[in-house]
Structure formats: C-alpha cells, structure tokens
Design a protein around this motif. Structure first.
Motif, PDB file in Angstrom:
ATOM      1  N   GLY A  98     -42.591  -3.478   2.078  1.00 46.32           N
ATOM      2  CA  GLY A  98     -42.287  -2.066   2.198  1.00 46.32           C
ATOM      3  C   GLY A  98     -43.403  -1.308   2.877  1.00 46.32           C
ATOM      4  O   GLY A  98     -44.583  -1.549   2.605  1.00 46.32           O
ATOM      5  N   GLY A 133     -34.350   2.378   3.639  1.00 44.54           N
ATOM      6  CA  GLY A 133     -35.409   2.718   2.687  1.00 44.54           C
ATOM      7  C   GLY A 133     -34.951   3.874   1.821  1.00 44.54           C
ATOM      8  O   GLY A 133     -33.749   4.083   1.633  1.00 44.54           O
ATOM      9  N   ILE A 135     -32.769   5.949   7.369  1.00 44.37           N
ATOM     10  CA  ILE A 135     -33.365   5.727   6.046  1.00 44.37           C
ATOM     11  C   ILE A 135     -32.325   5.987   4.961  1.00 44.37           C
ATOM     12  O   ILE A 135     -32.139   5.176   4.037  1.00 44.37           O
ATOM     13  CB  ILE A 135     -34.599   6.623   5.844  1.00 44.37           C
ATOM     14  N   GLN A 140     -40.000   2.520   3.449  1.00 37.72           N
ATOM     15  CA  GLN A 140     -39.071   1.831   4.349  1.00 37.72           C
ATOM     16  C   GLN A 140     -39.206   0.327   4.171  1.00 37.72           C
ATOM     17  O   GLN A 140     -40.311  -0.212   4.212  1.00 37.72           O
ATOM     18  CB  GLN A 140     -39.383   2.228   5.801  1.00 37.72           C
ATOM     19  N   HIS A 141     -38.067  -0.364   3.991  1.00 35.40           N
ATOM     20  CA  HIS A 141     -38.110  -1.815   3.805  1.00 35.40           C
ATOM     21  C   HIS A 141     -37.447  -2.592   4.944  1.00 35.40           C
ATOM     22  O   HIS A 141     -37.567  -3.816   5.009  1.00 35.40           O
ATOM     23  CB  HIS A 141     -37.458  -2.210   2.473  1.00 35.40           C
ATOM     24  N   ARG A 195     -44.410   6.339  -4.645  1.00 29.07           N
ATOM     25  CA  ARG A 195     -43.714   5.261  -3.937  1.00 29.07           C
ATOM     26  C   ARG A 195     -44.148   3.893  -4.440  1.00 29.07           C
ATOM     27  O   ARG A 195     -43.329   2.962  -4.518  1.00 29.07           O
ATOM     28  CB  ARG A 195     -43.954   5.391  -2.431  1.00 29.07           C
TER      29      ARG A 195
END
Length: 226
Positions: A98, A58, A53, A76-77, A122
């Motif tokens: 995401g 992300g 990450i 997280q993408h 987020r």
C-alpha cells in the motif's frame, strides 16, 4: 467503517470517505495546492484519479469540521506499472503493498498535526499483512519529516510519476544504530545514493550547520537471529 474523533483535535471527526464525498475531495485538492502545481514538489492529482480510488484502487480517510471536509489522505493498493515498488523492494508481483498517496489539508487547518494524524490513521486502517510505503520529494521537507516521524525511513531516491525525484520511504519496523550517524543535505543526491548503496538509511530529521533541515542517516540494526 473508520469513524470517530481525531486525537490531535477532538472537535474534528474522521471517517472513511465514499463516492458521495468526491466533489468535496476535488474541491479541497484545488484549494490546498493552489492554481499552480510544481510536480517536483507535489504530485498533481485529478478528479479522474480520485474516481479510480473510489472505484477500488484504494480508499480515502477524511477529516471533517462539522459537514466540511478539511483534510483527506489516500491509501492506494493498486499501482501503475511504472510506479510499482515491488521489484525494487524484492517482493513478489502479487505481494500486498500500500502506498500512502496524496494528502491535502485546507490552509486554515494547517499547523494542527493533521498530516501526521492522517499517516497514523492510514497505518491503522491498512491490512496487517500489507507492506506500506510512501514517496516524498527531497525538497518537500514537511512531507518527509512527517513520514520519518511516523516510522517510514528513507530507503532510496527513485523516479516516480513520470520522472520526478522522490524519496522511497518504507515502513518495515527496522531499528537503527544511533551510535554511528551521518547528517546529509537532502538536496545532495549523489551523496545519498552512495549511502543507500552501502546499506545506510535516512531515519530521522536533523539540522545542518547552515541551519537548513538535514536527514540523519544510520545503518539498520540486524534482527536477532539474522
């Protein structure tokens, strides 16, 4: 960089984490989940995963009490092929998506609304064109309740992270018809799968006759002009 106080507790500060925070993240993860992790409830996460990450998959949002990290959450993408939701959501392979991934709160700081605050943080930090989703085990009432409250209705039950049942929860801005609802036991997978197939979605938390927590299902209200 995200930085400031947290609405639920002005004494706590929030900021995006950097690689220098890695050891605090790893320590908080181990403190929050305890020595035994049941993957049917919570996805296990590792030091190596956290490194990916920080390396670009992300980012982390962290909550601090002074210099101590007391809560964190991941957006997280970059998704593993086995856990990529694009196909099931009808999206192109490269569409920005995401996942609100792991979130942990130190035991002494639970009950202060930090999980919901981290969901909202987020959402605010995500690019405006990114579709956001999350997953939660049907048995993990606190997790999916917080996501529902922050605008992530339940779209399906799928298997993630090597075969564990999870709600697929997608923040797409859909509104629901409160005039026709059904209250369903979250452990009744066949009933829920049938409702999902008919276009129903879980959009709120309710109370079953037994006193246990249930999911309120309804059908989406069609957008004007659709």
């Amino acid at each position: 960089m995200m930085r400031g106080s947290l609405a639920v507790s002005p004494s706590l500060s929030v900021r995006r984490l950097t690689i220098e925070d890695l050891e605090q993240v790893d320590g908080l993860n181990r403190l929050a989940v305890g020595p035994v992790i049941d993957p049917n409830v919570v996805k296990p996460e590792s030091h190596a995963y956290f490194e990916t990450i920080f390396a670009g998959r992300g980012f982390f949002v962290g909550v601090f009490d002074g210099a101590e990290l007391v809560a964190y959450a991941i957006l997280q993408h970059d998704h593993a092929a086995s856990d990529d939701p694009r196909a099931s959501l009808g999206l192109a392979p490269g569409a920005p998506v995401g996942r609100l991934a792991g979130a942990r709160v130190a035991p002494a700081y639970r009950g202060q609304g930090l999980q919901r605050a981290l969901i909202a943080a987020r959402v605010r930090a995500a690019p405006p064109d990114m579709l956001l989703f999350s997953t939660a085990a049907p048995v993990n009432t606190a997790s999916w309740s917080n996501l529902l409250a922050e605008g992530f209705p339940i779209r399906d039950i799928q298997f993630f992270f090597g075969g564990y049942a999870r709600y697929l929860m997608v923040r797409d801005g859909t509104t629901y018809d409160p005039g026709r609802t059904l209250l369903v036991d979250p452990l009744d997978t066949p009933r829920q799968k049938a409702l999902f197939a008919e276009g129903w979605r879980g959009y709120a938390r309710g109370r079953l006759e037994s006193g246990a927590t249930g999911v309120v299902f309804a059908k989406p209200i069609p957008a004007v002009g659709s």
